[in-house]
Design a protein around this motif. Structure first.
Motif, PDB file in Angstrom:
ATOM      1  N   ASN A 135     -11.628 -12.926  14.522  1.00  0.00           N
ATOM      2  CA  ASN A 135     -12.555 -12.778  15.646  1.00  0.00           C
ATOM      3  C   ASN A 135     -12.290 -11.497  16.432  1.00  0.00           C
ATOM      4  O   ASN A 135     -13.215 -10.933  17.035  1.00  0.00           O
ATOM      5  N   ARG A 136     -11.042 -11.040  16.433  1.00  0.00           N
ATOM      6  CA  ARG A 136     -10.703  -9.776  17.102  1.00  0.00           C
ATOM      7  C   ARG A 136     -10.991  -8.573  16.213  1.00  0.00           C
ATOM      8  O   ARG A 136     -10.700  -7.441  16.572  1.00  0.00           O
ATOM      9  N   LYS A 137     -11.571  -8.852  15.022  1.00  0.00           N
ATOM     10  CA  LYS A 137     -11.949  -7.810  14.055  1.00  0.00           C
ATOM     11  C   LYS A 137     -10.743  -6.958  13.637  1.00  0.00           C
ATOM     12  O   LYS A 137     -10.824  -5.737  13.513  1.00  0.00           O
ATOM     13  N   LEU A 138      -9.614  -7.670  13.428  1.00  0.00           N
ATOM     14  CA  LEU A 138      -8.406  -6.983  12.967  1.00  0.00           C
ATOM     15  C   LEU A 138      -8.238  -7.111  11.462  1.00  0.00           C
ATOM     16  O   LEU A 138      -7.940  -6.123  10.783  1.00  0.00           O
ATOM     17  N   VAL A 139      -8.416  -8.325  10.925  1.00  0.00           N
ATOM     18  CA  VAL A 139      -8.223  -8.557   9.488  1.00  0.00           C
ATOM     19  C   VAL A 139      -9.197  -9.607   8.997  1.00  0.00           C
ATOM     20  O   VAL A 139      -9.809 -10.342   9.785  1.00  0.00           O
ATOM     21  N   ASP A 140      -9.283  -9.692   7.672  1.00  0.00           N
ATOM     22  CA  ASP A 140      -9.975 -10.807   7.022  1.00  0.00           C
ATOM     23  C   ASP A 140      -9.185 -11.174   5.779  1.00  0.00           C
ATOM     24  O   ASP A 140      -8.832 -10.298   4.980  1.00  0.00           O
ATOM     25  N   LEU A 141      -8.866 -12.442   5.642  1.00  0.00           N
ATOM     26  CA  LEU A 141      -8.148 -12.938   4.474  1.00  0.00           C
ATOM     27  C   LEU A 141      -9.012 -13.995   3.805  1.00  0.00           C
ATOM     28  O   LEU A 141      -9.229 -15.076   4.347  1.00  0.00           O
ATOM     29  N   SER A 142      -9.536 -13.673   2.630  1.00  0.00           N
ATOM     30  CA  SER A 142     -10.391 -14.614   1.919  1.00  0.00           C
ATOM     31  C   SER A 142     -10.399 -14.277   0.441  1.00  0.00           C
ATOM     32  O   SER A 142     -10.273 -13.112   0.048  1.00  0.00           O
ATOM     33  N   ARG A 143     -10.495 -15.331  -0.374  1.00  0.00           N
ATOM     34  CA  ARG A 143     -10.578 -15.201  -1.830  1.00  0.00           C
ATOM     35  C   ARG A 143      -9.447 -14.352  -2.408  1.00  0.00           C
ATOM     36  O   ARG A 143      -9.646 -13.555  -3.328  1.00  0.00           O
ATOM     37  N   GLY A 144      -8.264 -14.520  -1.839  1.00  0.00           N
ATOM     38  CA  GLY A 144      -7.099 -13.855  -2.386  1.00  0.00           C
ATOM     39  C   GLY A 144      -7.007 -12.372  -2.098  1.00  0.00           C
ATOM     40  O   GLY A 144      -6.243 -11.658  -2.768  1.00  0.00           O
ATOM     41  N   ARG A 145      -7.749 -11.888  -1.098  1.00  0.00           N
ATOM     42  CA  ARG A 145      -7.667 -10.477  -0.725  1.00  0.00           C
ATOM     43  C   ARG A 145      -7.524 -10.356   0.788  1.00  0.00           C
ATOM     44  O   ARG A 145      -8.129 -11.120   1.551  1.00  0.00           O
ATOM     45  N   LEU A 146      -6.693  -9.399   1.206  1.00  0.00           N
ATOM     46  CA  LEU A 146      -6.523  -9.112   2.627  1.00  0.00           C
ATOM     47  C   LEU A 146      -7.168  -7.771   2.930  1.00  0.00           C
ATOM     48  O   LEU A 146      -6.872  -6.763   2.281  1.00  0.00           O
ATOM     49  N   THR A 147      -8.044  -7.762   3.908  1.00  0.00           N
ATOM     50  CA  THR A 147      -8.686  -6.540   4.372  1.00  0.00           C
ATOM     51  C   THR A 147      -8.278  -6.296   5.817  1.00  0.00           C
ATOM     52  O   THR A 147      -8.424  -7.181   6.669  1.00  0.00           O
ATOM     53  N   ILE A 148      -7.750  -5.111   6.082  1.00  0.00           N
ATOM     54  CA  ILE A 148      -7.361  -4.733   7.441  1.00  0.00           C
ATOM     55  C   ILE A 148      -8.453  -3.832   8.012  1.00  0.00           C
ATOM     56  O   ILE A 148      -8.692  -2.733   7.513  1.00  0.00           O
ATOM     57  N   PHE A 149      -9.123  -4.293   9.061  1.00  0.00           N
ATOM     58  CA  PHE A 149     -10.195  -3.517   9.677  1.00  0.00           C
ATOM     59  C   PHE A 149      -9.655  -2.530  10.709  1.00  0.00           C
ATOM     60  O   PHE A 149     -10.214  -1.447  10.893  1.00  0.00           O
ATOM     61  N   ASP A 150      -8.606  -2.916  11.407  1.00  0.00           N
ATOM     62  CA  ASP A 150      -8.079  -2.106  12.500  1.00  0.00           C
ATOM     63  C   ASP A 150      -6.557  -2.127  12.395  1.00  0.00           C
ATOM     64  O   ASP A 150      -5.896  -3.019  12.929  1.00  0.00           O
ATOM     65  N   ARG A 151      -5.987  -1.134  11.716  1.00  0.00           N
ATOM     66  CA  ARG A 151      -4.537  -1.137  11.500  1.00  0.00           C
ATOM     67  C   ARG A 151      -3.785  -0.960  12.822  1.00  0.00           C
ATOM     68  O   ARG A 151      -2.803  -1.655  13.073  1.00  0.00           O
ATOM     69  N   GLU A 152      -4.244  -0.060  13.665  1.00  0.00           N
ATOM     70  CA  GLU A 152      -3.561   0.154  14.942  1.00  0.00           C
ATOM     71  C   GLU A 152      -3.609  -1.098  15.804  1.00  0.00           C
ATOM     72  O   GLU A 152      -2.623  -1.459  16.456  1.00  0.00           O
ATOM     73  N   GLY A 153      -4.750  -1.768  15.802  1.00  0.00           N
ATOM     74  CA  GLY A 153      -4.876  -2.997  16.581  1.00  0.00           C
ATOM     75  C   GLY A 153      -3.971  -4.099  16.050  1.00  0.00           C
ATOM     76  O   GLY A 153      -3.376  -4.857  16.822  1.00  0.00           O
ATOM     77  N   LEU A 154      -3.851  -4.180  14.711  1.00  0.00           N
ATOM     78  CA  LEU A 154      -2.982  -5.189  14.111  1.00  0.00           C
ATOM     79  C   LEU A 154      -1.519  -4.884  14.421  1.00  0.00           C
ATOM     80  O   LEU A 154      -0.743  -5.794  14.733  1.00  0.00           O
ATOM     81  N   LEU A 179       0.809  -1.216   0.000  1.00  0.00           N
ATOM     82  CA  LEU A 179       0.000   0.000   0.000  1.00  0.00           C
ATOM     83  C   LEU A 179       0.844   1.269   0.000  1.00  0.00           C
ATOM     84  O   LEU A 179       0.304   2.357   0.152  1.00  0.00           O
ATOM     85  N   ALA A 180       2.158   1.142  -0.165  1.00  0.00           N
ATOM     86  CA  ALA A 180       3.033   2.318  -0.181  1.00  0.00           C
ATOM     87  C   ALA A 180       2.595   3.282  -1.278  1.00  0.00           C
ATOM     88  O   ALA A 180       2.419   2.894  -2.428  1.00  0.00           O
ATOM     89  N   GLY A 181       2.398   4.540  -0.899  1.00  0.00           N
ATOM     90  CA  GLY A 181       1.969   5.552  -1.857  1.00  0.00           C
ATOM     91  C   GLY A 181       0.479   5.598  -2.084  1.00  0.00           C
ATOM     92  O   GLY A 181      -0.013   6.452  -2.825  1.00  0.00           O
ATOM     93  N   ARG A 182      -0.289   4.686  -1.461  1.00  0.00           N
ATOM     94  CA  ARG A 182      -1.747   4.686  -1.590  1.00  0.00           C
ATOM     95  C   ARG A 182      -2.360   5.109  -0.263  1.00  0.00           C
ATOM     96  O   ARG A 182      -1.945   4.670   0.797  1.00  0.00           O
ATOM     97  N   SER A 183      -3.350   5.964  -0.326  1.00  0.00           N
ATOM     98  CA  SER A 183      -4.013   6.441   0.886  1.00  0.00           C
ATOM     99  C   SER A 183      -5.476   6.016   0.880  1.00  0.00           C
ATOM    100  O   SER A 183      -6.082   5.836  -0.176  1.00  0.00           O
ATOM    101  N   GLY A 184      -6.018   5.837   2.077  1.00  0.00           N
ATOM    102  CA  GLY A 184      -7.435   5.547   2.215  1.00  0.00           C
ATOM    103  C   GLY A 184      -7.833   4.137   1.827  1.00  0.00           C
ATOM    104  O   GLY A 184      -8.992   3.874   1.564  1.00  0.00           O
ATOM    105  N   SER A 185      -6.867   3.204   1.774  1.00  0.00           N
ATOM    106  CA  SER A 185      -7.201   1.839   1.405  1.00  0.00           C
ATOM    107  C   SER A 185      -6.454   0.871   2.293  1.00  0.00           C
ATOM    108  O   SER A 185      -5.243   0.965   2.453  1.00  0.00           O
ATOM    109  N   ASP A 186      -7.174  -0.078   2.880  1.00  0.00           N
ATOM    110  CA  ASP A 186      -6.571  -1.161   3.644  1.00  0.00           C
ATOM    111  C   ASP A 186      -7.079  -2.493   3.116  1.00  0.00           C
ATOM    112  O   ASP A 186      -7.254  -3.453   3.859  1.00  0.00           O
TER     113      ASP A 186
END
Length: 322
Positions: free
Chosen positions: A278-297, A240-247
Motif C-alpha cells: 500500500n505504501r508502493k514500496l514492494v510487491d511480492l506475488s507469484r514467486g517474484r519480488l518487485t521493488i518499486f521504491d528502493r530508497e523508501g524500502l 541483484l549483486a552485479g546487476r544494474s537497472g533491475s529491481d
C-alpha cells in the motif's frame, strides 16, 4: 545420477549436445525418469560451463587488486557468474585458486525441499551452492523450526561447520538446487598447497557472521514492518549483486517461510506485506519480488548495505600486508 566416467574424454560441445538430448528425451517422459533426465542435463550443462571457464582463463592483470576479480576473457554463463563473483569479490581468490578449488568439486542436484545436511551430523564435505536457494534451520523441542540463514547462488553453505567437524543446523533447499561438494581429504591437501584458500574460507565465515549479527539486531529489536523490510532489502542486495537497472527478481520464499525467519505468523506476514504494498514500496506475488521504491524500502528497514560488502575489509588487509 551421472557417473564420472560419462564425462571423461568429452568435449564441451559433446557435453552440451548430451544435455540437449536429455532435455529432449525428458519432454516425452513422466515422473522419476523425467526428473532423472533433467537432473543429468543440468549436470552436463554445469560441467560444460565449468570446462569452458577452466580452459579460457582471464588474462593476467598488472595491478594487485585487479588480479582478485579480473573481467572474463569471454562472457561467463549466467549460472556460473554468482559463484565466480563470490570467489573473486567476497573470498578474494585469484583465478588460479578458484580453478584449483572447483577442480576437486563434485556436483549434485537436489529437489525442492530436499535435505542437504542434517543437524548434528559429522564430517560433512565443504558445500557450495551453484544454483537455487537454500536455508539453514534449527529444530526446536516442540518440533517447530527456526530458519537461521538463507543461501543464494555462489554461497558456501557450511564453511564454519566444515572446520568444526559438526553440522550445527540442518540445510535444505527452498527450490531445485545444484550443490558442489569437496571432500575433506582433498580440500586439506589443497590447503597445504594453497593457504590463500584457507584465508578465503575464513573471510567467508566472517561475512556470514556479519549477516547473522544484523539478523540478531533486527529480529530482537525492530517492529514487524522493519523486520520484513530489512530481510527483503538484504535478499535483494545479494540477489541483484552485479546487476544494474533491475529491481525485480525470483523470490522462492513463501509467506509461511518468511514467518519462520521473522518469528511472525503467516497472517501477520501477509498483513505487513499489504502495508508495504500500500505504501508502493514492494510487491511480492507469484514467486517474484518487485521493488518499486528502493530508497523508501531502505528507510522503512533502517537498512545499510555496508555489512554485505567485504571490499573495504579487503582493501584494508591488502594495505596492511604491503
Amino acid at each position: 545420477m551421472l557417473h564420472r566416467l560419462t564425462l571423461q574424454g568429452r568435449t564441451t560441445g559433446e557435453l552440451r549436445q548430451l544435455a540437449s538430448e536429455r532435455r529432449a528425451m525428458a519432454g516425452s517422459k513422466e515422473g522419476h525418469l523425467k526428473t532423472l533426465l533433467l537432473n543429468e542435463a543440468s549436470l552436463l550443462e554445469f560441467y560444460a560451463e565449468l570446462r569452458t571457464w577452466m580452459e579460457c582463463p582471464p588474462a593476467p592483470f598488472g595491478q594487485r587488486g585487479a588480479q582478485m576479480a579480473p573481467p572474463p576473457a569471454q562472457p561467463v554463463a549466467t549460472n556460473l557468474s554468482p559463484l565466480l563473483t563470490a570467489f573473486a569479490h567476497r573470498m578474494a581468490l585469484s583465478v588460479a585458486d578458484q580453478q584449483a578449488l572447483v577442480s576437486i568439486a563434485q556436483a549434485r542436484n537436489f529437489a525442492k525441499g530436499e535435505l542437504i545436511v542434517e543437524e548434528g551430523s559429522e564430517s560433512a564435505p565443504l558445500l557450495m551452492l551453484y544454483s537455487g536457494v537454500a536455508r539453514a534451520t534449527r529444530t526446536l523441542e516442540d518440533g517447530s523450526q527456526q530458519i537461521v540463514s538463507i543461501f543464494l547462488p555462489g554461497d558456501p553453505l557450511n564453511p564454519g561447520d566444515f572446520v568444526l567437524g559438526r553440522c550445527g543446523n540442518s540445510i535444505s533447499t527452498f527450490s531445485p538446487a545444484l550443490v558442489l561438494s569437496i571432500q575433506g581429504a582433498e580440500l586439506y591437501q589443497l590447503l597445504e598447497q594453497r593457504p590463500t584458500i584457507m584465508r578465503a574460507l575464513w573471510r567467508e565465515t566472517a561475512w556470514k557472521a556479519a549477516i547473522q549479527r544484523e539478523w540478531l539486531i533486527w529480529l530482537g529489536r525492530k517492529p514487524a514492518e522493519a523486520r520484513l523490510a530489512h530481510l527483503l532489502c538484504e535478499i535483494a542486495c545479494r540477489s541483484l549483486a552485479g546487476r544494474s537497472g533491475s529491481d525485480d527478481f525470483e523470490f522462492p520464499l513463501t509467506q509461511r517461510e518468511l514467518g519462520d525467519i521473522l518469528g511472525l505468523s503467516t497472517v501477520h506476514v501477509n498483513r505487513v506485506l499489504q502495508q508495504l504494498r500500500n505504501r508502493k514500496l514492494v510487491d511480492l506475488s507469484r514467486g517474484r519480488l518487485t521493488i518499486f521504491d528502493r530508497e523508501g524500502l531502505y528507510e522503512a528497514a533502517e537498512f545499510d548495505s555496508e555489512y554485505l560488502d567485504p571490499a573495504g575489509a579487503l582493501d584494508s588487509s591488502d594495505n596492511a600486508d604491503s
